[in-house]
Motif scaffolding. Structure first.
Motif, PDB file in Angstrom:
ATOM      1  N   GLN A 131      28.222  20.185 -18.502  1.00  0.00           N
ATOM      2  CA  GLN A 131      28.383  21.074 -17.355  1.00  0.00           C
ATOM      3  C   GLN A 131      28.357  20.217 -16.092  1.00  0.00           C
ATOM      4  OE1 GLN A 131      28.811  24.469 -17.470  1.00  0.00           O
ATOM      5  NE2 GLN A 131      28.759  24.400 -19.714  1.00  0.00           N
ATOM      6  N   ILE A 132      29.428  20.300 -15.304  1.00  0.00           N
ATOM      7  CA  ILE A 132      29.575  19.464 -14.117  1.00  0.00           C
ATOM      8  C   ILE A 132      29.865  20.358 -12.912  1.00  0.00           C
ATOM      9  CG2 ILE A 132      30.927  17.616 -13.040  1.00  0.00           C
ATOM     10  CD1 ILE A 132      31.663  16.738 -15.951  1.00  0.00           C
ATOM     11  N   CYS A 133      29.219  20.074 -11.805  1.00  0.00           N
ATOM     12  CA  CYS A 133      29.494  20.778 -10.549  1.00  0.00           C
ATOM     13  C   CYS A 133      30.151  19.789  -9.592  1.00  0.00           C
ATOM     14  CB  CYS A 133      28.207  21.347  -9.960  1.00  0.00           C
ATOM     15  SG  CYS A 133      27.486  22.635 -10.996  1.00  0.00           S
ATOM     16  N   ARG A 134      31.294  20.183  -9.040  1.00  0.00           N
ATOM     17  CA  ARG A 134      32.087  19.338  -8.153  1.00  0.00           C
ATOM     18  C   ARG A 134      32.468  20.129  -6.914  1.00  0.00           C
ATOM     19  NH1 ARG A 134      33.955  14.897 -10.540  1.00  0.00           N
ATOM     20  NH2 ARG A 134      33.935  14.728 -12.802  1.00  0.00           N
ATOM     21  N   ALA A 135      32.822  19.408  -5.841  1.00  0.00           N
ATOM     22  CA  ALA A 135      33.190  20.119  -4.616  1.00  0.00           C
ATOM     23  C   ALA A 135      34.318  19.436  -3.866  1.00  0.00           C
ATOM     24  CB  ALA A 135      31.981  20.253  -3.688  1.00  0.00           C
ATOM     25  N   ILE A 136      35.162  20.278  -3.298  1.00  0.00           N
ATOM     26  CA  ILE A 136      36.061  19.852  -2.238  1.00  0.00           C
ATOM     27  C   ILE A 136      35.226  20.010  -0.967  1.00  0.00           C
ATOM     28  CG2 ILE A 136      38.176  20.341  -0.964  1.00  0.00           C
ATOM     29  CD1 ILE A 136      38.767  19.370  -3.809  1.00  0.00           C
ATOM     30  N   VAL A 137      35.034  18.913  -0.255  1.00  0.00           N
ATOM     31  CA  VAL A 137      34.172  18.899   0.932  1.00  0.00           C
ATOM     32  C   VAL A 137      35.049  18.676   2.162  1.00  0.00           C
ATOM     33  CG1 VAL A 137      32.223  17.747   2.053  1.00  0.00           C
ATOM     34  CG2 VAL A 137      32.263  17.974  -0.447  1.00  0.00           C
ATOM     35  N   VAL A 138      34.855  19.525   3.163  1.00  0.00           N
ATOM     36  CA  VAL A 138      35.658  19.463   4.379  1.00  0.00           C
ATOM     37  C   VAL A 138      34.731  19.593   5.585  1.00  0.00           C
ATOM     38  CG1 VAL A 138      36.131  21.952   4.391  1.00  0.00           C
ATOM     39  CG2 VAL A 138      37.762  20.395   5.465  1.00  0.00           C
ATOM     40  N   ASP A 139      35.128  18.965   6.688  1.00  0.00           N
ATOM     41  CA  ASP A 139      34.356  19.140   7.922  1.00  0.00           C
ATOM     42  C   ASP A 139      35.125  20.053   8.873  1.00  0.00           C
ATOM     43  OD1 ASP A 139      36.265  17.575   9.311  1.00  0.00           O
ATOM     44  OD2 ASP A 139      35.010  15.787   9.317  1.00  0.00           O
ATOM     45  N   GLU A 140      34.566  20.284  10.057  1.00  0.00           N
ATOM     46  CA  GLU A 140      35.165  21.219  11.011  1.00  0.00           C
ATOM     47  C   GLU A 140      36.477  20.693  11.600  1.00  0.00           C
ATOM     48  OE1 GLU A 140      33.024  18.271  13.379  1.00  0.00           O
ATOM     49  OE2 GLU A 140      32.370  19.441  11.647  1.00  0.00           O
ATOM     50  N   LYS A 141      36.757  19.406  11.447  1.00  0.00           N
ATOM     51  CA  LYS A 141      37.999  18.830  11.968  1.00  0.00           C
ATOM     52  C   LYS A 141      39.056  18.665  10.881  1.00  0.00           C
ATOM     53  CE  LYS A 141      35.677  16.415  15.671  1.00  0.00           C
ATOM     54  NZ  LYS A 141      35.308  15.119  16.245  1.00  0.00           N
ATOM     55  N   ARG A 142      38.849  19.337   9.747  1.00  0.00           N
ATOM     56  CA  ARG A 142      39.712  19.345   8.567  1.00  0.00           C
ATOM     57  C   ARG A 142      39.866  17.982   7.887  1.00  0.00           C
ATOM     58  NH1 ARG A 142      46.033  19.953   9.796  1.00  0.00           N
ATOM     59  NH2 ARG A 142      46.131  18.506  11.503  1.00  0.00           N
ATOM     60  N   ASN A 143      38.845  17.160   7.990  1.00  0.00           N
ATOM     61  CA  ASN A 143      38.782  15.938   7.187  1.00  0.00           C
ATOM     62  C   ASN A 143      38.191  16.305   5.827  1.00  0.00           C
ATOM     63  OD1 ASN A 143      39.530  13.959   9.271  1.00  0.00           O
ATOM     64  ND2 ASN A 143      37.607  14.603  10.219  1.00  0.00           N
ATOM     65  N   PHE A 144      38.714  15.699   4.793  1.00  0.00           N
ATOM     66  CA  PHE A 144      38.223  15.919   3.438  1.00  0.00           C
ATOM     67  C   PHE A 144      37.436  14.688   2.995  1.00  0.00           C
ATOM     68  CE2 PHE A 144      41.623  18.862   3.909  1.00  0.00           C
ATOM     69  CZ  PHE A 144      41.338  19.931   3.079  1.00  0.00           C
TER      70      PHE A 144
ATOM     71  N   ARG B 207      41.925  31.004   5.976  1.00  0.00           N
ATOM     72  CA  ARG B 207      40.699  31.282   6.737  1.00  0.00           C
ATOM     73  C   ARG B 207      40.671  30.585   8.086  1.00  0.00           C
ATOM     74  NH1 ARG B 207      35.563  31.944   3.967  1.00  0.00           N
ATOM     75  NH2 ARG B 207      34.818  31.671   6.085  1.00  0.00           N
ATOM     76  N   SER B 208      41.538  29.590   8.285  1.00  0.00           N
ATOM     77  CA  SER B 208      41.580  28.801   9.520  1.00  0.00           C
ATOM     78  C   SER B 208      40.202  28.282   9.891  1.00  0.00           C
ATOM     79  CB  SER B 208      42.165  29.616  10.677  1.00  0.00           C
ATOM     80  OG  SER B 208      43.492  29.925  10.408  1.00  0.00           O
ATOM     81  N   ILE B 209      39.540  27.633   8.938  1.00  0.00           N
ATOM     82  CA  ILE B 209      38.233  27.042   9.165  1.00  0.00           C
ATOM     83  C   ILE B 209      38.408  25.871  10.136  1.00  0.00           C
ATOM     84  CG2 ILE B 209      36.312  25.788   8.079  1.00  0.00           C
ATOM     85  CD1 ILE B 209      36.501  28.736   7.233  1.00  0.00           C
ATOM     86  N   GLY B 210      37.580  25.825  11.165  1.00  0.00           N
ATOM     87  CA  GLY B 210      37.633  24.716  12.111  1.00  0.00           C
ATOM     88  C   GLY B 210      38.989  24.657  12.816  1.00  0.00           C
ATOM     89  N   LYS B 211      39.505  23.470  12.953  1.00  0.00           N
ATOM     90  CA  LYS B 211      40.795  23.230  13.594  1.00  0.00           C
ATOM     91  C   LYS B 211      41.902  23.932  12.816  1.00  0.00           C
ATOM     92  CE  LYS B 211      43.463  19.188  14.927  1.00  0.00           C
ATOM     93  NZ  LYS B 211      43.459  17.732  14.903  1.00  0.00           N
ATOM     94  N   GLU B 212      42.876  24.426  13.496  1.00  0.00           N
ATOM     95  CA  GLU B 212      43.972  25.152  12.863  1.00  0.00           C
ATOM     96  C   GLU B 212      44.667  24.264  11.825  1.00  0.00           C
ATOM     97  OE1 GLU B 212      45.727  28.607  12.190  1.00  0.00           O
ATOM     98  OE2 GLU B 212      44.223  28.335  13.745  1.00  0.00           O
ATOM     99  N   PHE B 213      44.864  24.780  10.637  1.00  0.00           N
ATOM    100  CA  PHE B 213      45.558  24.043   9.581  1.00  0.00           C
ATOM    101  C   PHE B 213      47.048  24.280   9.721  1.00  0.00           C
ATOM    102  CE2 PHE B 213      41.402  23.760   7.927  1.00  0.00           C
ATOM    103  CZ  PHE B 213      41.408  22.740   6.996  1.00  0.00           C
ATOM    104  N   GLU B 214      47.790  23.217   9.576  1.00  0.00           N
ATOM    105  CA  GLU B 214      49.248  23.311   9.623  1.00  0.00           C
ATOM    106  C   GLU B 214      49.791  22.383   8.558  1.00  0.00           C
ATOM    107  OE1 GLU B 214      49.386  20.111  13.195  1.00  0.00           O
ATOM    108  OE2 GLU B 214      48.559  22.100  13.425  1.00  0.00           O
ATOM    109  N   ASP B 215      51.009  22.614   8.145  1.00  0.00           N
ATOM    110  CA  ASP B 215      51.621  21.712   7.165  1.00  0.00           C
ATOM    111  C   ASP B 215      51.856  20.378   7.829  1.00  0.00           C
ATOM    112  OD1 ASP B 215      51.657  23.534   5.082  1.00  0.00           O
ATOM    113  OD2 ASP B 215      53.538  24.421   5.805  1.00  0.00           O
ATOM    114  N   GLU B 216      51.419  19.335   7.145  1.00  0.00           N
ATOM    115  CA  GLU B 216      51.522  17.990   7.739  1.00  0.00           C
ATOM    116  C   GLU B 216      52.712  17.266   7.181  1.00  0.00           C
ATOM    117  OE1 GLU B 216      47.661  16.043   7.529  1.00  0.00           O
ATOM    118  OE2 GLU B 216      46.783  18.002   7.393  1.00  0.00           O
TER     119      GLU B 216
END
Length: 180
Positions: free
Chosen positions: A21-34, A171-180
C-alpha cells in the motif's frame, strides 16, 4: 476518482508474493509549480535517474491521509493541504514480485521546511526535490521512458498528473492555469 489497473510488460511474470500500500501525491504551490522527487537508482532494476511523485509505503497504523502527510514531510519537507483524492493505480513490479496499490492525492503546499529522509532514501535512492511546471514534468516523464523502470513509472504517473492538472484548471487554484 480515477482507477487504473496496469500490467508490467517490461519483465516476465513469475509470481507475486506481496502487496504494498503506497500513498503518493501530486504537490503544487500557489504559483502552479509542481514538486516531485528525483530518484537515482542502482539496484535490481538497473541504473537510472527518474522523476516520481513523492510518497511511500503506508504503515499499518496510519490512515492514507496521515501517510501522505508524513511522506511529503519526509521527502520534500513540506506541510500540505490535501485538496482531493485523485485515484488509485494498481501496478506490478514483476522483477521483485510485488503488487503496488498506489493511492494518489492532490496536495497544495502550506509551508516549506527541512526534509526528513530516511537513511534508505538518502543512501540508496539519493532523493532530491524537483520543482517544475506541468509541461516540464510531462517532458521529464517522457525522457525517462528509455528504461524499463522509467516506462513503468511513466505509465503509472502521467495519467495522474494529467488528472491533477485538469482539476487545477477547473478550480483555478492560485495563479490562473492556461495551456502552456
Amino acid at each position: 476518482m480515477m482507477e487504473l489497473e496496469l500490467k508490467d510488460n517490461e519483465w516476465d511474470f513469475d509470481y507475486c508474493d506481496h502487496d504494498r500500500q503506497i500513498c503518493r501525491a501530486i504537490v503544487v504551490d500557489e504559483k502552479r509549480n509542481f514538486y516531485f522527487v528525483q530518484v537515482q537508482r542502482k539496484d535490481d532494476f538497473g541504473i537510472g535517474t527518474f522523476i516520481e511523485t513523492a510518497g511511500g509505503g503506508k504503515e499499518e497504523i496510519e490512515t492514507e491521509e496521515e501517510a501522505i502527510r508524513r511522506e511529503l514531510n519526509e521527502e520534500l519537507g513540506v506541510e500540505v493541504d490535501i485538496l482531493c483524492r485523485l485515484g488509485k493505480v494498481s501496478d506490478y513490479y514483476n522483477l521483485i514480485h510485488r503488487h503496488n496499490i498506489n493511492h494518489y492525492f492532490l496536495c497544495q503546499v502550506k509551508s516549506f521546511g527541512k526534509s526528513h529522509q530516511t537513511d534508505d532514501e538518502i543512501q540508496n535512492f539519493h532523493l532530491s526535490t524537483l520543482k517544475m511546471s506541468y509541461q516540464e514534468a510531462l517532458k521529464e516523464y517522457e525522457q525517462c521512458r528509455n528504461t524499463k523502470l522509467g516506462r513503468l513509472i511513466a505509465q503509472r504517473e502521467i495519467p495522474i498528473l494529467k488528472k491533477a492538472y485538469s482539476f487545477l484548471k477547473r478550480r483555478s487554484i492560485g495563479k490562473e492555469f492556461e495551456d502552456e
